[in-house]
Design an enzyme around this catalytic site. Sequence first.
Site, short mmCIF file in Angstrom:
data_model
loop_
_atom_site.label_atom_id
_atom_site.label_comp_id
_atom_site.label_asym_id
_atom_site.label_seq_id
_atom_site.Cartn_x
_atom_site.Cartn_y
_atom_site.Cartn_z
N ARG A 180 43.91 39.96 37.23
CA ARG A 180 44.70 40.45 38.25
C ARG A 180 45.90 41.35 37.75
O ARG A 180 47.02 40.78 38.04
CB ARG A 180 44.93 39.74 39.47
N GLN B 79 42.90 46.68 38.68
CA GLN B 79 42.75 46.60 40.28
C GLN B 79 41.47 47.25 40.69
O GLN B 79 40.75 46.65 41.46
CB GLN B 79 43.82 47.05 40.94
N ASP C 218 38.10 44.90 40.03
CA ASP C 218 38.29 43.61 40.50
C ASP C 218 37.16 43.38 41.70
O ASP C 218 37.36 43.79 42.68
CB ASP C 218 39.70 43.38 41.18
N SER D 233 38.15 41.16 44.52
CA SER D 233 39.09 41.88 45.78
C SER D 233 38.19 42.52 46.59
O SER D 233 38.18 42.69 47.68
CB SER D 233 40.24 42.46 45.14
N TYR E 212 46.49 34.24 41.52
CA TYR E 212 45.67 33.12 42.15
C TYR E 212 46.27 31.99 42.64
O TYR E 212 47.47 31.58 42.09
CB TYR E 212 44.57 32.76 41.24
#
Length: 378
Positions: free
Chosen positions: A121, A126, A129, A132, A229
């Site tokens: 992350r 991004q 991911d 997400s 996380y």
Amino acid sequence: MRIAALRERAERESRVALTPETVRKFIALGAELVVETGAGQGAAISDADYVEAGARVTDRAQAVAGADIVLAVQAPDAADLHGAKAGAMVAAIFDPFSREDRVRDYGAAGYEALAMELMPRITRAQSMDVLSSQSNLAGYKSVLLAANAYGRAFPMMMTAAGTVSAARVFVMGVGVAGLQAIATAKRLGAQVSATDVRSATREQIQSLGAKPIFVENVEGIEGEGSGGYASEMSDEYRAAQAELVSAHIAKQDIVITTALIPGRPAPRLISDSQIASMKPGSVIYDLAVAQGGNVEGSRADEAVTVHGVTVIGHANTAGLLAADASALYARNLFNFFSAFWDEESGRPLLDDEIGDAIRLTRDGKVVHPRLGRQSTPE
């Protein structure tokens, strides 16, 4: 460079790793795309849609034959990839910490397994991911499913016959899924509160118009893990949070639990005694049910009634929105490969920061340090 996309074999998996949109984008990079027949059916994508986009549609054996890259949602068994090129990259969700046997099989077969759920992350990753993108949809869908199971209205309603009170929704775990759950519950008109082990999420909760519920009198919280996380909590914090949650949860109509710790079973957030304190007719949605569950007694893909409270949770909540989930997942994969695409060689060349973070196997070995196997698999 031949890229193959396969039809998912996992139970209740309706997503697909390639869409006509990303077919066109990969072709623009110079790749040849091959799709297994029926791969997009669960996501409302026909074989004709793939052909129109420029891909070839064929059976599984022909799709895999000679593939340099294989795309999937749930990682297929290594035996199903017979015919792919030696050293072929396989990008998928591997669940490597509970399926080390499959990882060893990939190493033995000589494939380069890329676990997309281990994407770091960091800012430049991004758009790659997958956790997400899928969690965002799962958080949204969890509120809708809880609302459907709840026997009352969400918003406050003032009528000639009297007033209907707004539902009280409590979100436990304020990651991507939790934030979307908060936003969705607010849009439906509920009174929303939320908690997390990371104190930094307080402002995020407030920014969405929800009430933060945090332990205030315990120092040294160990809830902030690496890479954004959550990590394990200290024993002192765990006890203080349990006391706070027990008092708060008894007043709630809907509870959404979203807590996950990478590489470990889901933490237990709600006990049987806490469920018993809730009003009959209340609903709990356990988004972590596939990883062991945040809620005592929750069962994947089943509605369980405990002390008059309905406890539900789907093992693949994002997959219930297959078309959108597939579109986002496929873009994640394209963004990943295109970021490392080398025009001269016509193939992706991964760097150390991201490549080493997600690579499980290469050159006949299991190479990911968190799996603790740096040698040739048995």
